[in-house]
Design an enzyme around this catalytic site. Structure first.
Site, mmCIF file in Angstrom:
data_model
loop_
_atom_site.group_PDB
_atom_site.id
_atom_site.type_symbol
_atom_site.label_atom_id
_atom_site.label_comp_id
_atom_site.label_asym_id
_atom_site.label_seq_id
_atom_site.Cartn_x
_atom_site.Cartn_y
_atom_site.Cartn_z
ATOM 1 N N GLY A 1 0.764 -1.245 0.000
ATOM 2 C CA GLY A 1 0.000 0.000 0.000
ATOM 3 C C GLY A 1 0.791 1.288 0.000
ATOM 4 N N ASP A 2 2.125 1.219 0.125
ATOM 5 C CA ASP A 2 2.889 2.474 0.172
ATOM 6 C C ASP A 2 4.321 2.284 -0.320
ATOM 7 O OD1 ASP A 2 3.313 5.159 0.587
ATOM 8 O OD2 ASP A 2 3.614 4.996 2.750
ATOM 9 N N LEU A 3 4.467 1.641 -1.485
ATOM 10 C CA LEU A 3 5.816 1.450 -2.044
ATOM 11 C C LEU A 3 6.262 2.759 -2.693
ATOM 12 C CD1 LEU A 3 5.520 -2.174 -3.476
ATOM 13 C CD2 LEU A 3 6.787 -1.433 -1.437
ATOM 14 N N ASN A 4 6.570 3.722 -1.836
ATOM 15 C CA ASN A 4 6.969 5.028 -2.369
ATOM 16 C C ASN A 4 8.484 5.154 -2.431
ATOM 17 O OD1 ASN A 4 8.091 6.292 0.065
ATOM 18 N ND2 ASN A 4 5.988 6.493 0.812
#
Length: 371
Positions: A229-232
């Site tokens: 959900g947050d592979l930034n």
């Protein structure tokens, strides 16, 4: 980047522990002596890089860890934090570069502690995680190779979690009103006020309307999975695996921050990865094809999922930009970190809408096909 009480980022209470209190806490809870401690950036938790000396399994000399203190609202969901931490342990055992917890003196993976300088006697979940080496993608000159690798990693990670990870509390990942879940782009309507009245707000309102009409009705046909959900660009660490300065080859050396994990769809993960990698590229509209090619080498998308990509990427830009603007009004002292995406994010979102869905998708799909 979590959002506190799922759909209510405004209720967030960020921890405010001082250095002295943290040194005492690490000694009391984990039985380790702090040699040095420095803060790490965080959206709504408190993170520290701690250098410790101690006993109980720490090799002779010193070791490095990340001390993670979860905000008071998320700390009220111990099942959720437990599942996220167990997922990290599972992934590490499966060969993914994920941190694992250092156990408390009582043999637990986390401890609920009161303290900090905030109002009231709030309690915060505390974990000590292994420190992962590497450089954030945000700090390197990116190239097609690393975008492909990140796409591949995103698909492998979700696939492993969805097919092989089991835990009694895994149901807690069904986070219906979680503001960062891509299915919840329509929830942004209650926060767009933070943008003021301008062309940016106009585009976000357009994204929300199109999302409601063209993505929401199709969700049930998408391939379901558990999303990181947050592979930034700050949550993926890389090491250079070649000596060539002109054309460095990178390998992923760390995956950070599992606090946005939830049930979703494979296409969400690739859209999130595309959006954050666009921020790091001199050719943002060209990025999507490389990430997509890597992702589909593991997990091919259906035609319907591919058709939703443009709005999903636009939806994630909107989430990031709107929630950051809203949170910066509440926590002006953390504005620099909160607004990292906004520096180039607005430019990319506006450009996507200026160029149009057809042209952007054609660019992505032609690039992916070339692989």
């Amino acid at each position: 980047m979590t959002s506190g009480n799922d759909c209510q980022p405004q209720t967030l209470t960020k921890p405010a522990f001082g250095e002295e209190a943290l040194t005492e806490l690490v000694d009391r809870v984990f039985g380790l002596k702090v040699v040095s401690i420095r803060p790490l950036p965080s959206y709504d938790d408190q993170n520290f890089h701690v250098h410790v000396s101690g006993n109980k399994g720490v090799a002779e000399g010193t070791a490095d860890y990340v001390l993670k203190i979860t905000n008071s609202e998320d700390s009220q969901q111990p099942d959720l934090i437990e599942v996220q931490t167990r997922a990290m342990m599972f992934l590490s055992a499966e060969g993914f570069p994920s941190a694992v917890p250092y156990l408390t003196k009582d043999g637990n993976i986390m401890s609920l502690e009161s303290g900090g300088t905030g109002p009231g006697n709030k309690k915060y979940m505390v974990r000590l995680l292994t420190y992962l080496p590497g450089t954030p993608v945000a700090k390197i000159a990116t190239n097609a190779q690393i975008f492909y690798e990140i796409g591949q990693l995103a698909a492998r990670l979700d696939k492993a979690l969805s097919e092989k990870f089991h835990h009694p509390s895994v149901r807690s990942l069904h986070r219906g009103q979680f503001i960062w879940n891509l299915a919840n782009v329509p929830l942004l309507e209650q926060y767009v006020y933070a943008l003021g009245q301008n062309e940016y707000r106009g585009v976000v309102e357009q994204v929300i309307e199109q999302f409601k009409g063209r993505v929401i009705p199709k969700l049930s046909s998408f391939q379901a999975c558990i999303n990181h959900g947050d592979l930034n660009d700050h949550n993926i660490l890389v090491d250079s695996s070649s000596a060539s300065l002109e054309n460095p080859q990178y390998t992923v050396s760390g995956i950070l921050d599992f606090s946005d994990m939830s049930y979703g769809y494979y296409v969400f993960e690739v859209a999130i990865a595309i959006m954050y990698m666009m921020i790091e590229s001199p050719d943002p509209l060209g990025v999507g094809g490389h990430v997509l090619a890597g992702f589909e080498s593991v997990m091919p998308l259906t035609e319907e999922e591919r058709g939703a990509l443009f709005l999903l990427v636009s939806g994630r830009f909107s989430q990031s930009l709107v929630i950051a603007a809203h949170t910066a009004l509440l926590y002006p002292e953390n504005k620099d970190y909160l607004m990292i995406t906004a520096k180039t994010g607005w430019k990319h979102l506006m450009k996507m809408f200026e160029v149009g869905q057809e042209v952007v998708e054609l660019t992505w799909f032609e690039t992916a096909k070339a692989y």
